[in-house]
Design a protein around this motif. Structure first.
Motif, PDB file in Angstrom:
ATOM      1  N   GLY A 200      39.413 -31.513  28.009  1.00  0.00           N
ATOM      2  CA  GLY A 200      39.796 -31.587  26.732  1.00  0.00           C
ATOM      3  C   GLY A 200      39.591 -30.383  25.641  1.00  0.00           C
ATOM      4  N   ASP A 201      38.897 -30.449  24.594  1.00  0.00           N
ATOM      5  CA  ASP A 201      38.541 -29.416  23.732  1.00  0.00           C
ATOM      6  C   ASP A 201      37.530 -28.547  24.229  1.00  0.00           C
ATOM      7  OD1 ASP A 201      38.205 -27.876  21.492  1.00  0.00           O
ATOM      8  OD2 ASP A 201      37.969 -29.495  19.972  1.00  0.00           O
ATOM      9  N   LEU A 202      37.620 -27.354  24.206  1.00  0.00           N
ATOM     10  CA  LEU A 202      36.735 -26.331  24.942  1.00  0.00           C
ATOM     11  C   LEU A 202      35.893 -25.594  23.872  1.00  0.00           C
ATOM     12  CD1 LEU A 202      38.638 -24.489  27.786  1.00  0.00           C
ATOM     13  CD2 LEU A 202      37.146 -26.878  27.849  1.00  0.00           C
ATOM     14  N   THR A 203      36.303 -25.713  22.503  1.00  0.00           N
ATOM     15  CA  THR A 203      35.449 -25.301  21.481  1.00  0.00           C
ATOM     16  C   THR A 203      34.120 -25.774  21.103  1.00  0.00           C
ATOM     17  OG1 THR A 203      36.748 -26.621  19.829  1.00  0.00           O
ATOM     18  CG2 THR A 203      37.781 -24.390  20.410  1.00  0.00           C
ATOM     19  N   PRO A 204      33.928 -27.189  21.084  1.00  0.00           N
ATOM     20  CA  PRO A 204      32.512 -27.376  20.969  1.00  0.00           C
ATOM     21  C   PRO A 204      31.333 -26.935  21.698  1.00  0.00           C
ATOM     22  CG  PRO A 204      33.986 -29.233  21.131  1.00  0.00           C
ATOM     23  CD  PRO A 204      34.680 -28.225  21.769  1.00  0.00           C
ATOM     24  N   THR A 205      30.246 -26.876  20.911  1.00  0.00           N
ATOM     25  CA  THR A 205      28.893 -26.053  21.754  1.00  0.00           C
ATOM     26  C   THR A 205      27.937 -27.314  21.944  1.00  0.00           C
ATOM     27  OG1 THR A 205      27.882 -25.724  19.516  1.00  0.00           O
ATOM     28  CG2 THR A 205      29.342 -24.015  20.338  1.00  0.00           C
ATOM     29  N   ARG A 206      27.356 -27.059  22.848  1.00  0.00           N
ATOM     30  CA  ARG A 206      26.130 -28.251  23.454  1.00  0.00           C
ATOM     31  C   ARG A 206      24.939 -27.318  23.850  1.00  0.00           C
ATOM     32  NH1 ARG A 206      29.188 -30.812  21.073  1.00  0.00           N
ATOM     33  NH2 ARG A 206      30.484 -32.500  21.965  1.00  0.00           N
TER      34      ARG A 206
ATOM     35  N   SER B  21      29.031 -22.797  24.514  1.00  0.00           N
ATOM     36  CA  SER B  21      30.404 -23.467  24.200  1.00  0.00           C
ATOM     37  C   SER B  21      30.930 -24.278  25.458  1.00  0.00           C
ATOM     38  CB  SER B  21      31.536 -22.523  23.646  1.00  0.00           C
ATOM     39  OG  SER B  21      31.667 -21.674  24.614  1.00  0.00           O
ATOM     40  N   ILE B  22      31.623 -24.998  25.463  1.00  0.00           N
ATOM     41  CA  ILE B  22      32.125 -25.746  26.667  1.00  0.00           C
ATOM     42  C   ILE B  22      32.991 -24.745  27.363  1.00  0.00           C
ATOM     43  CG2 ILE B  22      33.634 -27.569  27.606  1.00  0.00           C
ATOM     44  CD1 ILE B  22      31.046 -28.753  26.097  1.00  0.00           C
ATOM     45  N   GLU B  23      33.898 -23.739  26.621  1.00  0.00           N
ATOM     46  CA  GLU B  23      34.567 -22.692  27.300  1.00  0.00           C
ATOM     47  C   GLU B  23      33.588 -21.758  28.001  1.00  0.00           C
ATOM     48  OE1 GLU B  23      37.992 -19.574  26.509  1.00  0.00           O
ATOM     49  OE2 GLU B  23      37.020 -20.552  24.639  1.00  0.00           O
TER      50      GLU B  23
END
Length: 339
Positions: A217-223, A258-260
């Protein structure tokens, strides 16, 4: 706090601990860690006709654990299983965010009403200590970082709304009835046994199963990713402190990625050069996506002896090592998007 002192942390809290949701990812690791630390554990697995105990089937200390099957949605059952219990770690919940779009009523029943049932049972059976497991999803996309416990709550999915309701219900029992409640709020936990609906297992299992391209899915969110052992250490540190009752406490690493970037670390560790494609089925509705989570963990460090132990690189390597064992990988359907 007076209740904790009168009972004696060193004595009573080494006896009977009930873990709801013990058959799940975090719950099974928590059960293992509690047994290693000498606690007597009663583990609640969701009832099913196969007499299957979920991830508890895989733990080495299973013979030291009393396992019960049932459902927290039944208040009478909750009252029965909490008799002679000293502490409740309440983890039982529906947690998949995408499925909450399709079945929000189920989430309210299990997460909010189930928490009510546990707290009411704890009250009626002698004011049992309750550590209610929350989630960083209740904060929604960060309005400021790092996110401390005073950050506004934002229900960006039916799941997060149900957990906000559950937290509020649990804390109401502290305020109204002096029930010794703590809200433990983990940020993004990962590690062995995690569901493939989560991003780290879905990346690892797809690469390990030999796909030609990754579907994400979206790779822009950070965790703020936390290895599961650190999350469990944080929860036990909350139990073992006299200063945590009546508090909401984040459990996190104070590290944002980030997810990326997480994907790129996993690819490097696994020696993969796979490209990814965006799978729209894995995308949340725009206003429901939580774009940034970054934990302020200063409160748990102040109130307890908690300190994260596992770096993101070390934790990802441990997770890869577990998932890539054939006997573990075969338990996952990497070709199917698990809602």
């Amino acid at each position: 706090r007076d209740l904790v002192r009168s009972r004696g942390l060193g004595d009573v809290y080494k006896r009977q601990v009930l873990v709801t949701g013990a058959d799940g990812f975090i719950g099974s690791h928590l059960v293992e860690m509690l047994t290693i630390k000498g606690y007597e554990v009663v583990a609640l697995s969701q009832y099913n006709s196969f007499n299957y105990w979920g991830w508890l089937e895989d733990i080495k200390s299973i013979k030291k654990v009393q396992i019960l099957s049932g459902d927290i949605r039944d208040p009478h059952f909750c009252k029965t299983i909490t008799k002679n219990i000293d502490v409740i770690f309440h983890l039982a919940a529906l947690i998949a965010i995408p499925f909450s779009y399709d079945a929000p009523d189920s989430y309210l029943d299990t997460n909010a009403k189930g928490t009510l049932n546990i707290c009411q049972a704890a009250r009626e059976n002698g004011s049992i200590r309750v550590i209610n497991t929350s989630t960083s999803e209740v904060y929604g996309t960060a309005q400021y970082v790092p996110i401390d416990e005073n950050h506004p709550l934002q229900p960006q999915s039916p799941y997060s709304a149900s957990k906000i309701a559950a937290d509020a219900m649990a804390m109401s029992f502290f305020n109204a009835f002096d029930l010794p409640v703590t809200i433990a709020r983990p940020f993004n936990t990962y590690g062995p046994r995690q569901s493939a609906r989560a991003v780290i297992p879905t990346i690892i299992t797809q690469i390990a199963s030999g796909v030609k391209e990754l579907k994400l899915g979206d790779l822009t969110p950070t965790r703020d990713f936390n290895y599961v052992e650190d999350t469990c250490l944080g929860m036990i540190s909350i139990l073992e402190s006299e200063n945590t009752i009546g508090e909401v406490i984040n459990i996190g690493s104070n590290y944002e990625i980030s997810i990326e970037d997480t994907l790129n670390i996993i690819k490097s560790l696994m020696g993969s050069d796979l490209e990814f494609i965006t799978d729209t089925n894995r995308m949340r509705p725009e206003k429901s996506e939580v774009y940034r989570l970054f934990c302020d963990n200063s409160k748990i460090k102040t109130l307890t002896n908690f300190k994260p132990q596992v770096s993101i690189q070390e934790g990802l390597q441990k997770t890869i090592d577990w998932f890539t064992k054939p006997e573990n990988l075969k338990k996952y359907k990497s070709d199917i998007y698990n809602v």
